[in-house]
Design a protein around this motif. Structure first.
Motif, PDB file in Angstrom:
ATOM      1  N   LEU A   1       0.843  -1.192   0.000  1.00 58.57           N
ATOM      2  CA  LEU A   1       0.000   0.000   0.000  1.00 58.57           C
ATOM      3  C   LEU A   1       0.878   1.241   0.000  1.00 58.57           C
ATOM      4  CD1 LEU A   1      -2.671   1.604   0.343  1.00 58.57           C
ATOM      5  CD2 LEU A   1      -2.387   1.328   2.823  1.00 58.57           C
ATOM      6  N   ILE A   2       0.727   2.085  -1.025  1.00 58.28           N
ATOM      7  CA  ILE A   2       1.408   3.373  -1.073  1.00 58.28           C
ATOM      8  C   ILE A   2       0.392   4.423  -0.648  1.00 58.28           C
ATOM      9  CG2 ILE A   2       2.563   5.079  -2.526  1.00 58.28           C
ATOM     10  CD1 ILE A   2       3.453   2.727  -4.324  1.00 58.28           C
ATOM     11  N   LEU A   3       0.629   5.057   0.488  1.00 60.60           N
ATOM     12  CA  LEU A   3      -0.286   6.033   1.060  1.00 60.60           C
ATOM     13  C   LEU A   3       0.287   7.427   0.852  1.00 60.60           C
ATOM     14  CD1 LEU A   3      -2.967   6.060   2.661  1.00 60.60           C
ATOM     15  CD2 LEU A   3      -1.590   6.113   4.748  1.00 60.60           C
ATOM     16  N   HIS A   4      -0.277   8.153  -0.107  1.00 65.16           N
ATOM     17  CA  HIS A   4       0.181   9.510  -0.421  1.00 65.16           C
ATOM     18  C   HIS A   4      -0.616  10.479   0.445  1.00 65.16           C
ATOM     19  CE1 HIS A   4      -0.027  13.118  -3.334  1.00 65.16           C
ATOM     20  NE2 HIS A   4       1.097  13.190  -2.660  1.00 65.16           N
ATOM     21  N   ILE A   5       0.068  11.192   1.362  1.00 63.23           N
ATOM     22  CA  ILE A   5      -0.628  12.024   2.358  1.00 63.23           C
ATOM     23  C   ILE A   5      -0.515  13.519   2.072  1.00 63.23           C
ATOM     24  CG2 ILE A   5      -0.292  10.261   4.132  1.00 63.23           C
ATOM     25  CD1 ILE A   5       1.875  12.118   5.340  1.00 63.23           C
ATOM     26  N   GLY A   6      -0.072  13.909   0.899  1.00 62.24           N
ATOM     27  CA  GLY A   6       0.038  15.344   0.569  1.00 62.24           C
ATOM     28  C   GLY A   6       1.491  15.750   0.391  1.00 62.24           C
ATOM     29  N   THR A   7       1.849  16.961   0.776  1.00 62.52           N
ATOM     30  CA  THR A   7       0.935  17.954   1.309  1.00 62.52           C
ATOM     31  C   THR A   7       0.094  18.585   0.196  1.00 62.52           C
ATOM     32  OG1 THR A   7       2.636  19.668   1.051  1.00 62.52           O
ATOM     33  CG2 THR A   7       2.580  18.530   3.144  1.00 62.52           C
TER      34      THR A   7
ATOM     35  N   SER B   1      -4.640   8.156  -2.014  1.00 60.26           N
ATOM     36  CA  SER B   1      -4.138   9.520  -1.850  1.00 60.26           C
ATOM     37  C   SER B   1      -5.174  10.418  -1.196  1.00 60.26           C
ATOM     38  CB  SER B   1      -3.743  10.097  -3.217  1.00 60.26           C
ATOM     39  OG  SER B   1      -3.307  11.429  -3.095  1.00 60.26           O
ATOM     40  N   SER B   2      -4.752  11.127  -0.131  1.00 63.53           N
ATOM     41  CA  SER B   2      -5.593  12.134   0.526  1.00 63.53           C
ATOM     42  C   SER B   2      -4.680  13.151   1.195  1.00 63.53           C
ATOM     43  CB  SER B   2      -6.523  11.503   1.565  1.00 63.53           C
ATOM     44  OG  SER B   2      -7.194  12.516   2.298  1.00 63.53           O
ATOM     45  N   GLU B   3      -4.624  14.361   0.624  1.00 64.26           N
ATOM     46  CA  GLU B   3      -3.772  15.399   1.198  1.00 64.26           C
ATOM     47  C   GLU B   3      -4.281  15.879   2.551  1.00 64.26           C
ATOM     48  OE1 GLU B   3      -6.624  17.601  -1.602  1.00 64.26           O
ATOM     49  OE2 GLU B   3      -5.660  15.634  -1.402  1.00 64.26           O
ATOM     50  N   ILE B   4      -5.531  15.572   2.875  1.00 68.22           N
ATOM     51  CA  ILE B   4      -6.085  15.961   4.174  1.00 68.22           C
ATOM     52  C   ILE B   4      -5.346  15.255   5.310  1.00 68.22           C
ATOM     53  CG2 ILE B   4      -8.163  15.858   5.621  1.00 68.22           C
ATOM     54  CD1 ILE B   4      -9.812  16.225   3.118  1.00 68.22           C
ATOM     55  N   LEU B   5      -4.767  14.090   5.025  1.00 66.07           N
ATOM     56  CA  LEU B   5      -4.090  13.332   6.069  1.00 66.07           C
ATOM     57  C   LEU B   5      -2.955  14.122   6.695  1.00 66.07           C
ATOM     58  CD1 LEU B   5      -4.057   9.764   4.482  1.00 66.07           C
ATOM     59  CD2 LEU B   5      -5.358  10.517   6.465  1.00 66.07           C
ATOM     60  N   TYR B   6      -2.224  14.883   5.890  1.00 68.22           N
ATOM     61  CA  TYR B   6      -1.135  15.679   6.472  1.00 68.22           C
ATOM     62  C   TYR B   6      -1.686  16.783   7.368  1.00 68.22           C
ATOM     63  CZ  TYR B   6       2.717  18.868   7.131  1.00 68.22           C
ATOM     64  OH  TYR B   6       3.652  19.693   7.715  1.00 68.22           O
ATOM     65  N   SER B   7      -2.816  17.353   6.989  1.00 68.37           N
ATOM     66  CA  SER B   7      -3.317  18.555   7.664  1.00 68.37           C
ATOM     67  C   SER B   7      -4.384  18.276   8.706  1.00 68.37           C
ATOM     68  CB  SER B   7      -3.868  19.530   6.622  1.00 68.37           C
ATOM     69  OG  SER B   7      -4.924  18.931   5.888  1.00 68.37           O
ATOM     70  N   ILE B   8      -4.430  17.050   9.233  1.00 67.38           N
ATOM     71  CA  ILE B   8      -5.454  16.701  10.212  1.00 67.38           C
ATOM     72  C   ILE B   8      -5.390  17.615  11.429  1.00 67.38           C
ATOM     73  CG2 ILE B   8      -6.115  14.947  11.899  1.00 67.38           C
ATOM     74  CD1 ILE B   8      -5.518  12.856   9.780  1.00 67.38           C
ATOM     75  N   ARG B   9      -4.182  17.925  11.882  1.00 64.51           N
ATOM     76  CA  ARG B   9      -4.047  18.744  13.082  1.00 64.51           C
ATOM     77  C   ARG B   9      -4.729  20.096  12.897  1.00 64.51           C
ATOM     78  NH1 ARG B   9       1.880  20.420  14.801  1.00 64.51           N
ATOM     79  NH2 ARG B   9       2.147  18.276  14.117  1.00 64.51           N
TER      80      ARG B   9
ATOM     81  N   THR C   1       0.976  20.840  -3.643  1.00 63.56           N
ATOM     82  CA  THR C   1       2.226  20.325  -4.219  1.00 63.56           C
ATOM     83  C   THR C   1       1.895  19.465  -5.443  1.00 63.56           C
ATOM     84  OG1 THR C   1       2.198  18.406  -2.723  1.00 63.56           O
ATOM     85  CG2 THR C   1       3.482  20.333  -2.016  1.00 63.56           C
ATOM     86  N   GLY C   2       0.941  19.940  -6.238  1.00 65.84           N
ATOM     87  CA  GLY C   2       0.534  19.195  -7.429  1.00 65.84           C
ATOM     88  C   GLY C   2      -0.322  17.991  -7.104  1.00 65.84           C
ATOM     89  N   THR C   3      -0.892  17.964  -5.896  1.00 67.06           N
ATOM     90  CA  THR C   3      -1.638  16.791  -5.437  1.00 67.06           C
ATOM     91  C   THR C   3      -2.859  16.501  -6.298  1.00 67.06           C
ATOM     92  OG1 THR C   3      -0.928  17.308  -3.186  1.00 67.06           O
ATOM     93  CG2 THR C   3      -2.734  15.760  -3.430  1.00 67.06           C
ATOM     94  N   THR C   4      -3.634  17.531  -6.611  1.00 69.02           N
ATOM     95  CA  THR C   4      -4.849  17.320  -7.411  1.00 69.02           C
ATOM     96  C   THR C   4      -4.515  16.786  -8.794  1.00 69.02           C
ATOM     97  OG1 THR C   4      -6.023  19.074  -6.219  1.00 69.02           O
ATOM     98  CG2 THR C   4      -6.903  18.425  -8.355  1.00 69.02           C
ATOM     99  N   ALA C   5      -3.499  17.355  -9.429  1.00 74.32           N
ATOM    100  CA  ALA C   5      -3.100  16.892 -10.762  1.00 74.32           C
ATOM    101  C   ALA C   5      -2.649  15.434 -10.715  1.00 74.32           C
ATOM    102  CB  ALA C   5      -1.985  17.779 -11.305  1.00 74.32           C
ATOM    103  N   LEU C   6      -1.897  15.074  -9.684  1.00 75.97           N
ATOM    104  CA  LEU C   6      -1.435  13.690  -9.547  1.00 75.97           C
ATOM    105  C   LEU C   6      -2.613  12.749  -9.320  1.00 75.97           C
ATOM    106  CD1 LEU C   6       0.769  11.563  -9.241  1.00 75.97           C
ATOM    107  CD2 LEU C   6       0.997  12.231  -6.836  1.00 75.97           C
ATOM    108  N   GLN C   7      -3.526  13.131  -8.451  1.00 74.86           N
ATOM    109  CA  GLN C   7      -4.690  12.289  -8.175  1.00 74.86           C
ATOM    110  C   GLN C   7      -5.550  12.108  -9.424  1.00 74.86           C
ATOM    111  OE1 GLN C   7      -6.284  14.649  -5.022  1.00 74.86           O
ATOM    112  NE2 GLN C   7      -5.165  13.584  -3.407  1.00 74.86           N
TER     113      GLN C   7
ATOM    114  N   ALA D   1     -10.057   4.748  -4.643  1.00 77.12           N
ATOM    115  CA  ALA D   1     -10.844   5.962  -4.420  1.00 77.12           C
ATOM    116  C   ALA D   1     -12.322   5.580  -4.456  1.00 77.12           C
ATOM    117  CB  ALA D   1     -10.545   7.016  -5.485  1.00 77.12           C
ATOM    118  N   PRO D   2     -13.173   6.304  -3.712  1.00 79.14           N
ATOM    119  CA  PRO D   2     -14.610   6.034  -3.780  1.00 79.14           C
ATOM    120  C   PRO D   2     -15.143   6.292  -5.187  1.00 79.14           C
ATOM    121  CG  PRO D   2     -14.069   7.377  -1.854  1.00 79.14           C
ATOM    122  CD  PRO D   2     -12.847   7.337  -2.726  1.00 79.14           C
ATOM    123  N   PRO D   3     -16.294   5.738  -5.545  1.00 82.13           N
ATOM    124  CA  PRO D   3     -16.886   5.961  -6.871  1.00 82.13           C
ATOM    125  C   PRO D   3     -17.074   7.447  -7.157  1.00 82.13           C
ATOM    126  CG  PRO D   3     -18.050   4.213  -5.715  1.00 82.13           C
ATOM    127  CD  PRO D   3     -17.115   4.814  -4.721  1.00 82.13           C
TER     128      PRO D   3
END
Length: 379
Positions: free
Chosen positions: A3-9, A81-89, A12-18, A37-39
């Protein structure tokens, strides 16, 4: 199963990559890679949001479902992939009005719950891209004024809310503590440019040939011009949260109509930028050492002072021009219908809360999407 878990940030081009991974999900499966990813979504932000906002354990259900899907397809690797994971705090502080210390505890707790939710059959590897902190701050500030938390302050106010997130070393240390240092890797966003997707493929997917893959030529998640962004910032205090996405789409169309807009996106003065980078230097040094990173782009204070031009603010004339186009766009039938539906749903939630389940179902299903698509010809 890996499992490769991409957490952001984020930013950093996250949307384009996703979007690239989602658009090429079928071709990735030919290489033994399953994109999770969900449907009808291109990341699993909705799962992360549900976990944070409701406290329900959505992670395990999500991973078990996609583990079964990957095994049926004969895949050996899953990417999520979910960039929200980095910014949970930070999100925990915004949503629950928690202190920095409480949010730090919450983040460690949630990362731990995430790890516990991942099936034992999965060998997990966490990946995070980071950007020079001052540039990341300005980009996230722009994003949140445009469409995020309806922020109304200036960049220094925003820095006060997000300063702990800029300490990359401290944030990523939580992930190393939970997942193990050998299971976490970091890459520098600027070093990956101009081809972030190529960098991801080369260093993460490695042997995959993407020459026949679909490549989008559109920039994802583009920022507004400075004048329209300033107009949006001034309006934010009067925009209900449930209308923020609608307002963002309207302003994106307005932005295309403006003549000679300002694109001065240097929100920090040279001295503010230098002070911020200086305060973060110890953290950045530890990050580079522990993750064997290349240096971030250097900042030259003298050169920055020589070229610095402060943004003068939104002029009366430009404000009137934006207001004219805003009124013209938001009066379009499609937007008027959408605003009416959104406000009716918000009123229903307040007056008839027992119908919330029906509204949540409509939002989660394709009903809402079909209604929005039906309104498109009227815009």
């Amino acid at each position: 199963m890996k499992l490769i878990l991409h957490i952001g940030t984020g930013k950093t081009g996250t949307t384009a990559l996703q979007q690239f991974l989602c658009a090429n999900a079928r071709k990735l499966r030919e290489h033994g890679i399953h994109y999770a990813a969900p449907p009808d979504e291109f990341n699993f932000n909705s799962i992360t949001n549900a976990q944070l906002l409701t406290g329900l354990d959505k992670f395990r259900t999500f991973f078990l479902h996609h583990l079964a899907e990957a095994e049926r397809a004969g895949a050996h690797t899953i990417i999520a992939s979910s960039e929200i994971l980095y910014s949970i705090r930070w999100r925990a502080r915004c949503v629950g009005k928690k202190s920095s210390a409480d949010a730090l505890f919450e983040e460690h707790n949630l990362v731990g719950r995430l790890r516990a939710s991942i099936p034992e059959e999965m060998e997990c590897h966490v990946l995070c891209y980071v950007r020079r902190p001052d540039h990341w701050l300005e980009s996230v500030y722009n994003q949140n004024v445009k469409s995020g938390i309806l922020f109304t302050g200036d960049v220094i106010d925003f820095l006060g809310m997000t300063e702990d997130m800029l300490d990359y070393h401290r944030c990523l240390s939580i992930w190393r503590e939970v997942f193990g240092s050998s299971a976490c890797s970091v890459r520098v966003y600027e070093s990956a440019l101009p081809n972030l997707i190529g960098d991801f493929v080369e260093h993460v997917l490695q042997s995959v040939d993407i020459s026949s893959f679909t490549r989008s030529h559109l920039r994802a998640n583009e920022r507004l011009s400075r004048d329209v962004l300033e107009y949006k910032r001034l309006r934010n205090k009067n925009i209900p949260d449930y209308e923020r996405r609608l307002e963002s789409r309207i302003l994106a169309l307005v932005d295309k109509r403006i003549i000679n807009p300002s694109n001065n996106h240097e929100y920090l003065s040279p001295d503010e930028r230098a002070a911020l980078l200086s305060s973060l230097e110890p953290s950045m040094d530890r990050l580079r050492t522990e993750f064997a990173l290349p240096p971030f782009p250097r900042f030259n204070l003298d050169a920055a002072r020589a070229s610095w031009r402060s943004y003068p603010g939104l002029s009366l004339e430009k404000g009137r021009e934006i207001e004219f186009h805003y009124n013209a766009v938001q009066r379009q039938i499609g937007f008027r219908l959408e605003r009416l539906v959104i406000r009716a749903a918000a009123l229903t939630r307040r007056r008839l809360p027992f119908l919330s389940w029906f509204l949540d179902f409509a939002r989660a299903s394709r009903v809402r999407r079909l209604l929005l698509e039906a309104a498109n010809p009227f815009r």
